[in-house]
Each structure stands twice: as structure tokens, then as C-alpha cells.
Design a protein around this motif. Sequence first.
Motif, PDB file in Angstrom:
ATOM      1  N   HIS A 207      34.001  42.745  45.453  1.00 55.77           N
ATOM      2  CA  HIS A 207      32.831  42.689  44.588  1.00 55.77           C
ATOM      3  C   HIS A 207      32.757  44.250  44.366  1.00 55.77           C
ATOM      4  O   HIS A 207      32.722  44.879  45.256  1.00 55.77           O
ATOM      5  CB  HIS A 207      31.443  42.030  44.886  1.00 55.77           C
ATOM      6  N   ALA A 208      32.437  44.370  42.758  1.00 49.95           N
ATOM      7  CA  ALA A 208      32.030  45.928  42.499  1.00 49.95           C
ATOM      8  C   ALA A 208      31.186  45.944  41.403  1.00 49.95           C
ATOM      9  O   ALA A 208      31.496  45.098  40.488  1.00 49.95           O
ATOM     10  CB  ALA A 208      33.447  46.625  42.329  1.00 49.95           C
ATOM     11  N   ASP A 209      30.191  46.847  41.494  1.00 54.27           N
ATOM     12  CA  ASP A 209      29.064  46.998  40.017  1.00 54.27           C
ATOM     13  C   ASP A 209      29.950  47.815  39.147  1.00 54.27           C
ATOM     14  O   ASP A 209      29.552  47.721  38.037  1.00 54.27           O
ATOM     15  CB  ASP A 209      27.910  47.455  40.646  1.00 54.27           C
ATOM     16  N   ASN A 210      30.857  48.419  39.664  1.00 51.37           N
ATOM     17  CA  ASN A 210      31.634  49.310  38.777  1.00 51.37           C
ATOM     18  C   ASN A 210      30.597  50.679  37.992  1.00 51.37           C
ATOM     19  O   ASN A 210      29.535  50.423  38.314  1.00 51.37           O
ATOM     20  CB  ASN A 210      32.366  48.949  37.475  1.00 51.37           C
ATOM     21  N   TYR A 211      31.143  51.444  37.386  1.00 50.24           N
ATOM     22  CA  TYR A 211      30.450  52.685  36.754  1.00 50.24           C
ATOM     23  C   TYR A 211      29.743  52.420  35.672  1.00 50.24           C
ATOM     24  O   TYR A 211      28.752  53.256  35.197  1.00 50.24           O
ATOM     25  CB  TYR A 211      31.328  53.998  36.705  1.00 50.24           C
ATOM     26  N   ARG A 212      30.169  51.367  34.930  1.00 52.73           N
ATOM     27  CA  ARG A 212      29.284  51.037  33.766  1.00 52.73           C
ATOM     28  C   ARG A 212      28.242  49.929  33.913  1.00 52.73           C
ATOM     29  O   ARG A 212      28.289  48.959  34.676  1.00 52.73           O
ATOM     30  CB  ARG A 212      30.140  50.783  32.636  1.00 52.73           C
TER      31      ARG A 212
END
Length: 247
Positions: A207-212
Motif C-alpha cells: 500500500h502506498a499513498d504516493n506523492y499526489r
Amino acid sequence: MTFTVPSRRTAIACAFVAFPLACSAAQAAGDQNLTPVLVTASRFPNDPAFPPVGATVIGAEDIRNAGIDNVNEAIRKLGGVYGRQSLAGPGDFALDMRGFGSNGDQNMVILINGVRLSENELSTALLSSVPIDSVERIEIVRGGSSVLYGDGATGGTIQIITKRPAADAVHGSVVGEVGNYGLRSGRASVAKGWDGFALNAAYSKQHADNYRDNNASNQENFSGTAQWFSNEGRFGLRVDLARAGML
């Protein structure tokens, strides 16, 4: 004291005989300093002393020392292949060999143990579904290879070779990772070998929220393989399941 001067023909013959002997001695001395390079991206017998000029081999130890957790990242960071980040969220970058731009991933062939990995509907090959712990080495050959591998190999080929579990042995691993942008991932693998037969399975979730904003992603992979092998080669059945989505 008497000196015998050989004729011109004899002198030329002596020089001709001495030259190969000197070359052989120099070659033997030079061979001791060469580092062996193993490349299997070929369907025809060839001299191992002449590997492809643009070949790069990434070993399992190189991957482990770099702390890399998926095959796509290993190809980009260790193999020097340019990658374009996916806008869909998963960690699979669109790879580009030899500067084909946005169509780069359609001008290269990716193989797993010699079997071509299909790209459905012109999409990027999902290399993150290949368990990184099962990889023995990755061979990258730059340059046209369509004669050997058919359509789509204009830019080059990437060959992924997986490990053969040792006979009468069980091997497993569990890895967890935490990073920035809300990255949380875990993976586990197990392999069991017998005499001429092996089974291995791997599972991973990330799982990753990512940079955007509003660009979080989840990815879940499962891979299972059954292999029969001997000194002449190996035969196997592989099942890969992947699920990815954005939140």
C-alpha cells in the motif's frame, strides 16, 4: 667459429611459427584476469568468449545488497534501463530501451526462464508480480533481437532466470518494509525441493499513498510454480495472480 645464415624462406617460417606461440602465451596470461560473464539470451550455440556487447547481468546478491523489492526496480536502478512512471498508481514503470519513447515497452521482449511474458492490450508487463526472492539473475541485452525472439524485440530483451530449489531442502523468507508517502509492504515466500522436482510459492501486498493527493494504491500478488528439472533442462508450470487498484 662458423655461423649459418638461414635462407629467407626459413627465416619467414621461423617467424610464422614463433608468432602464434607468443600470442597463445599472451592470451593465456590475459585469460586469468577476465571475469566470467554468463548470458543465456540466445537460441543458437555460440562462443562464450563473445557475449553481446550491450549485455548487463544482475545477480541475486546485487539485488539483495541494494535492498530492492521488485524486478521492475532492479532493472531500472541496477540495469540502467530508463523507466516512465505509471499514472495508474502501481510501482511498474514503463521501461524504454534504445530510446523508443512512449512506445518503448512495446519494442522490447521480456522472458521468464525463456518463456515470453505476454503484454495484454499493449499494456506494460507487470514485473512486480514476479517474486524478487525467487530471481537468480536478470539478463539485459540491448539492441535488435527480433531474429531470435520475433516481433517486438527491436529495442532488446530482458531475461529473468529464477532459482532452482536445492534437493531435499526447504527455504523461506518473510520481509516487511515501511517508507515515505505511506508505503507499507510485506512479502513471504517458501520453496521445497526434491530430487528432480520443486515447488515454490510467494505472496506480497503493498500500500502506498504516493506523492499526489487522492492517488493511493494497493497491490496484491501471488505466484506459484512447479518445476521438473534435470541436467538437460527443466519443465515447469507457473501461475501468477495480480490485483491492483487505486483509492
